[in-house]
Design a protein around this motif. Structure first.
Motif, PDB file in Angstrom:
ATOM      1  N   UNK A  89       0.834  -1.203   0.000  1.00  0.00           N
ATOM      2  CA  UNK A  89       0.000   0.000   0.000  1.00  0.00           C
ATOM      3  C   UNK A  89       0.869   1.253   0.000  1.00  0.00           C
ATOM      4  N   UNK A  90       1.964   1.231   0.765  1.00  0.00           N
ATOM      5  CA  UNK A  90       2.854   2.395   0.832  1.00  0.00           C
ATOM      6  C   UNK A  90       3.587   2.632  -0.485  1.00  0.00           C
ATOM      7  N   UNK A  91       3.782   1.587  -1.289  1.00  0.00           N
ATOM      8  CA  UNK A  91       4.397   1.806  -2.602  1.00  0.00           C
ATOM      9  C   UNK A  91       3.519   2.715  -3.463  1.00  0.00           C
ATOM     10  N   UNK A  92       2.199   2.613  -3.285  1.00  0.00           N
ATOM     11  CA  UNK A  92       1.264   3.471  -4.033  1.00  0.00           C
ATOM     12  C   UNK A  92       1.009   4.787  -3.305  1.00  0.00           C
ATOM     13  N   UNK A  93       1.086   4.752  -1.965  1.00  0.00           N
ATOM     14  CA  UNK A  93       0.794   5.943  -1.142  1.00  0.00           C
ATOM     15  C   UNK A  93       1.827   6.012  -0.014  1.00  0.00           C
ATOM     16  N   UNK A  94       3.030   6.543  -0.302  1.00  0.00           N
ATOM     17  CA  UNK A  94       4.116   6.539   0.688  1.00  0.00           C
ATOM     18  C   UNK A  94       3.795   7.232   1.996  1.00  0.00           C
ATOM     19  N   UNK A  95       2.877   8.190   1.981  1.00  0.00           N
ATOM     20  CA  UNK A  95       2.561   8.933   3.204  1.00  0.00           C
ATOM     21  C   UNK A  95       1.345   8.376   3.949  1.00  0.00           C
ATOM     22  N   UNK A  96       0.885   7.187   3.579  1.00  0.00           N
ATOM     23  CA  UNK A  96      -0.281   6.589   4.251  1.00  0.00           C
ATOM     24  C   UNK A  96      -0.016   6.435   5.749  1.00  0.00           C
ATOM     25  N   UNK A  97      -1.046   6.716   6.517  1.00  0.00           N
ATOM     26  CA  UNK A  97      -1.009   6.587   7.977  1.00  0.00           C
ATOM     27  C   UNK A  97      -1.933   5.433   8.354  1.00  0.00           C
ATOM     28  N   UNK A  98      -1.435   4.499   9.169  1.00  0.00           N
ATOM     29  CA  UNK A  98      -2.197   3.307   9.536  1.00  0.00           C
ATOM     30  C   UNK A  98      -2.750   3.427  10.947  1.00  0.00           C
ATOM     31  N   UNK A  99      -4.038   3.157  11.082  1.00  0.00           N
ATOM     32  CA  UNK A  99      -4.705   3.129  12.381  1.00  0.00           C
ATOM     33  C   UNK A  99      -5.088   1.676  12.627  1.00  0.00           C
ATOM     34  N   UNK A 100      -4.338   1.016  13.506  1.00  0.00           N
ATOM     35  CA  UNK A 100      -4.588  -0.387  13.824  1.00  0.00           C
ATOM     36  C   UNK A 100      -5.602  -0.464  14.960  1.00  0.00           C
ATOM     37  N   UNK A 101      -6.791  -0.939  14.635  1.00  0.00           N
ATOM     38  CA  UNK A 101      -7.819  -1.140  15.650  1.00  0.00           C
ATOM     39  C   UNK A 101      -7.588  -2.494  16.296  1.00  0.00           C
ATOM     40  N   UNK A 102      -7.461  -2.495  17.610  1.00  0.00           N
ATOM     41  CA  UNK A 102      -7.152  -3.715  18.356  1.00  0.00           C
ATOM     42  C   UNK A 102      -8.276  -3.989  19.340  1.00  0.00           C
ATOM     43  N   UNK A 103      -8.609  -5.276  19.505  1.00  0.00           N
ATOM     44  CA  UNK A 103      -9.682  -5.654  20.429  1.00  0.00           C
ATOM     45  C   UNK A 103      -9.475  -7.098  20.874  1.00  0.00           C
ATOM     46  N   UNK A 104     -10.134  -7.451  21.946  1.00  0.00           N
ATOM     47  CA  UNK A 104     -10.100  -8.805  22.481  1.00  0.00           C
ATOM     48  C   UNK A 104     -10.764  -9.779  21.504  1.00  0.00           C
ATOM     49  N   UNK A 105     -10.133 -10.923  21.275  1.00  0.00           N
ATOM     50  CA  UNK A 105     -10.630 -11.912  20.311  1.00  0.00           C
ATOM     51  C   UNK A 105     -12.023 -12.424  20.672  1.00  0.00           C
ATOM     52  N   UNK A 106     -12.298 -12.587  21.951  1.00  0.00           N
ATOM     53  CA  UNK A 106     -13.606 -13.092  22.369  1.00  0.00           C
ATOM     54  C   UNK A 106     -14.716 -12.129  21.967  1.00  0.00           C
ATOM     55  N   UNK A 107     -14.482 -10.856  22.177  1.00  0.00           N
ATOM     56  CA  UNK A 107     -15.466  -9.834  21.798  1.00  0.00           C
ATOM     57  C   UNK A 107     -15.680  -9.842  20.282  1.00  0.00           C
ATOM     58  N   UNK A 108     -14.593  -9.973  19.533  1.00  0.00           N
ATOM     59  CA  UNK A 108     -14.712  -9.959  18.078  1.00  0.00           C
ATOM     60  C   UNK A 108     -15.445 -11.182  17.542  1.00  0.00           C
ATOM     61  N   UNK A 109     -15.250 -12.327  18.169  1.00  0.00           N
ATOM     62  CA  UNK A 109     -15.995 -13.525  17.751  1.00  0.00           C
ATOM     63  C   UNK A 109     -17.490 -13.323  17.945  1.00  0.00           C
ATOM     64  N   UNK A 110     -17.871 -12.682  19.060  1.00  0.00           N
ATOM     65  CA  UNK A 110     -19.285 -12.383  19.297  1.00  0.00           C
ATOM     66  C   UNK A 110     -19.816 -11.415  18.244  1.00  0.00           C
TER      67      UNK A 110
END
Length: 166
Positions: A89-110
């Motif tokens: 993705x950065x090869x196409x958009x070198x200035x891209x900013x990534x927002x990694x959303x993190x959460x507990x796996x149990x909550x995500x399974x629900x």
């Protein structure tokens, strides 16, 4: 006239809220929103709908389409689970900013089990966690734990990170 924000990629595993948060970031920033899921070809959607994880050969053309969509002021929800995918993705958009959303796996399974009409079945969530490579120190981005935050607060935290104020 203010300078538009760099392209923002909302990344993370399925059901973490990429689309919801991405839409909120676009609303708060006045940017446009694209869901990278909409850029998958029919073969990829069919494969995932059948419960079969994508392999890299499936992903490269898709990542190229996603990278082409990363224009200034654009917010894109895209899993971007591995470093090599983010590098593509950065090869196409070198200035891209990534927002990694993190959460507990149990909550995500629900959450995944409660979703209707989504082609990504909950059974593939474990494979996504296995694939996930967290952002590294040399990558432009921020990690936001979404377990106890409303989408508006997550978006505010992400935008603070993009602007370097958070």
């Amino acid at each position: 006239m203010s300078t538009p924000l760099p392209p923002i990629v909302i990344m993370g595993v399925s059901a973490v809220g990429k689309t919801t948060v991405g839409l909120e970031i676009a609303r708060q920033s006045g940017g446009s929103f694209i869901d990278a899921d909409d850029l998958h070809g029919a073969a990829n959607v069919a494969k995932m709908s059948a419960g079969i994880p994508l392999d890299d050969d499936d992903r490269w053309p898709w990542l190229d389409r996603v990278g082409a969509a990363l224009l200034p002021g654009t917010v894109v929800a895209c899993s971007a689970l591995r470093r090599v995918y983010r590098d593509a993705l950065r090869r196409r958009a070198p200035d891209a900013f990534f927002v990694h959303l993190d959460a507990d796996a149990t909550i995500l399974l629900e959450r995944a089990a409660d979703r209707e009409g989504h082609f990504m079945p909950p059974a593939l969530l474990a494979s996504q966690f296995d694939t996930l490579e967290p952002l590294q120190g040399d990558e432009s981005g921020i990690v936001v734990d979404v377990d106890a935050l409303a989408p508006s607060a997550i978006a505010e935290r992400a935008l603070d990170g993009v602007r370097g104020t958070g």
